[in-house]
Design an enzyme around this catalytic site. Structure first.
Site, PDB file in Angstrom:
ATOM      1  N   ASN A  88       1.022  -1.032   0.003  1.00 17.41           N
ATOM      2  CA  ASN A  88       0.453   0.037   0.127  1.00 17.41           C
ATOM      3  C   ASN A  88       0.676   1.339  -0.451  1.00 17.41           C
ATOM      4  OD1 ASN A  88      -1.784   2.367   0.392  1.00 17.41           O
ATOM      5  ND2 ASN A  88      -2.333   1.391   2.539  1.00 17.41           N
ATOM      6  N   TRP A  89       0.978   1.703  -1.211  1.00 15.15           N
ATOM      7  CA  TRP A  89       2.142   3.246  -1.142  1.00 15.15           C
ATOM      8  C   TRP A  89       1.314   4.441  -0.657  1.00 15.15           C
ATOM      9  CZ3 TRP A  89       4.727   2.299  -6.344  1.00 15.15           C
ATOM     10  CH2 TRP A  89       5.795   1.498  -7.188  1.00 15.15           C
ATOM     11  N   HIS A 143      -9.382   1.682   4.510  1.00 12.89           N
ATOM     12  CA  HIS A 143      -8.022   1.272   4.995  1.00 12.89           C
ATOM     13  C   HIS A 143      -8.547   3.093   6.653  1.00 12.89           C
ATOM     14  CE1 HIS A 143      -4.187   3.132   6.891  1.00 12.89           C
ATOM     15  NE2 HIS A 143      -4.184   1.704   6.237  1.00 12.89           N
ATOM     16  N   GLY A 164       1.776   2.095  10.771  1.00 10.37           N
ATOM     17  CA  GLY A 164       3.109   3.523  10.391  1.00 10.37           C
ATOM     18  C   GLY A 164       4.072   3.869  12.034  1.00 10.37           C
ATOM     19  N   SER A 219       2.414  -1.813  10.400  1.00  9.26           N
ATOM     20  CA  SER A 219       4.419  -1.882  11.283  1.00  9.26           C
ATOM     21  C   SER A 219       4.922  -3.636   9.996  1.00  9.26           C
ATOM     22  CB  SER A 219       4.156  -1.509  11.649  1.00  9.26           C
ATOM     23  OG  SER A 219       4.535   0.135  12.306  1.00  9.26           O
ATOM     24  N   GLY A 240       2.632  -1.427   4.060  1.00 11.76           N
ATOM     25  CA  GLY A 240       2.702   0.346   4.011  1.00 11.76           C
ATOM     26  C   GLY A 240       4.100   0.648   3.330  1.00 11.76           C
ATOM     27  N   GLY A 241       5.005   1.083   4.593  1.00  9.53           N
ATOM     28  CA  GLY A 241       6.413   1.822   4.509  1.00  9.53           C
ATOM     29  C   GLY A 241       7.312   0.714   3.899  1.00  9.53           C
TER      30      GLY A 241
HETATM   31  P1  PGA Z   1       2.838   0.580   7.412  1.00 12.22           P
HETATM   32  O1  PGA Z   1       1.086   0.864   6.983  1.00 12.22           O
HETATM   33  O2  PGA Z   1       3.224  -0.949   7.041  1.00 12.22           O
HETATM   34  O3  PGA Z   1       3.129   1.582   7.574  1.00 12.22           O
HETATM   35  O4  PGA Z   1       2.688   0.492   8.977  1.00 12.22           O
HETATM   36  C1  PGA Z   1      -0.088  -0.509   6.654  1.00 12.22           C
HETATM   37  C2  PGA Z   1      -0.815   0.120   6.302  1.00 12.22           C
HETATM   38  O5  PGA Z   1      -1.429   1.349   5.672  1.00 12.22           O
HETATM   39  O6  PGA Z   1      -1.526  -0.466   5.136  1.00 12.22           O
END
Ligand code: PGA
Length: 248
Positions: free
Chosen positions: A9-10, A94, A172, A211, A232-233
């Protein structure tokens, strides 16, 4: 049989140069994947990425959609438009959409309905905030989020779609539940699905998100009811994303 799915998920990140570099690095060794890999870029880059993933087993995902088919919805994108560009998955519900753009359970349910009616798969995100966790409401919150979609849609229509358990406090932040705790919630989600339909429970992939990174992905995905990750990250770094894709 459930697929293992790794979805990146960018969010509102990347540009054309970034994407060119990302795919150069990702595809350098012509990797093959046993998991299903999905990349969800911002809307304007869908076509650019579709061209790059044409001959490889990486699927295209979108980060949101509108539940209406067309008309006076300035700034919105319909499921038909996404499907037109080869999108196979759409993230719905989300926590950032719920919190920052006022998407409530009914809107989420309508969006999931639009996605499956357009023959794509939804990645339905559920999960509790820190406050809800502290108040012992985790399971109740998740049950409401899932019930509101399945009651609206019916279990059969959801078949083939995916659930992502994303504790909001883990997104995040670098903080995660233990793999055991995440497994407990995933197993709870599967039981909820079983109340609707036993086959649905058996066949629905339930991803963990929040995360997830190269250091913890294996532990999460090694759990019985964790069928992959929504990342995400760590999905923005080609080498990390590749390592996670290869770890499963
Ligand atoms: P993250 O985000 O891996 O940066 O915690 C995941 C997401 O929001 O889908």
């Amino acid at each position: 049989m459930r697929n293992t799915i790794i979805a990146g998920n960018w969010k509102m990140n990347s540009d054309k140069n970034f994407i060119d570099e990302f795919f150069k690095e990702l595809l350098l060794g012509k990797p093959s994947f046993t998991a299903e890999i999905v990349i969800c870029p911002p809307f304007p880059y869908l076509l650019h990425i579709a061209k790059k993933t044409k001959d490889i087993a990486i699927k295209l995902g979108a980060q949101s959609c509108n539940a209406n088919h067309n008309g006076a919805h300035t700034g919105e994108v319909s499921v038909e438009m996404l499907s037109d560009f080869g999108v196979k998955y759409v993230i719905v519900g989300h926590s950032e959409r719920r919190a920052l753009y006022a998407e409530d359970d009914l809107m989420v349910a309508k969006k999931v309905g639009a996605v499956v009616n357009a023959n794509m798969k939804a990645i339905l995100c559920v999960g509790e905030t820190q406050e809800e966790k502290d108040a012992g409401k985790t399971k109740g919150v998740i049950k409401n989020q899932i019930d509101s979609v399945l009651n609206f849609l019916g279990a059969k229509s959801f078949s083939g779609s995916v659930i992502a358990y994303e504790p909001v406090w883990a997104i995040g932040t670098g903080i995660t539940p233990t793999a055991e705790k995440a497994q407990e919630i995933h197993s709870f989600i599967r039981e909820l699905l079983a109340d609707y339909d036993k086959e649905l429970a058996k066949n629905t992939a339930i991803l963990y998100g929040g995360s997830m990174n190269i250091n913890n992905a294996k532990d999460f995905i090694g759990c019985e009811d964790i069928d992959g990750g929504l990342i995400g990250g760590a999905s923005l770094k080609a080498s990390d994303f590749l390592k996670i894709c290869k770890a499963v």
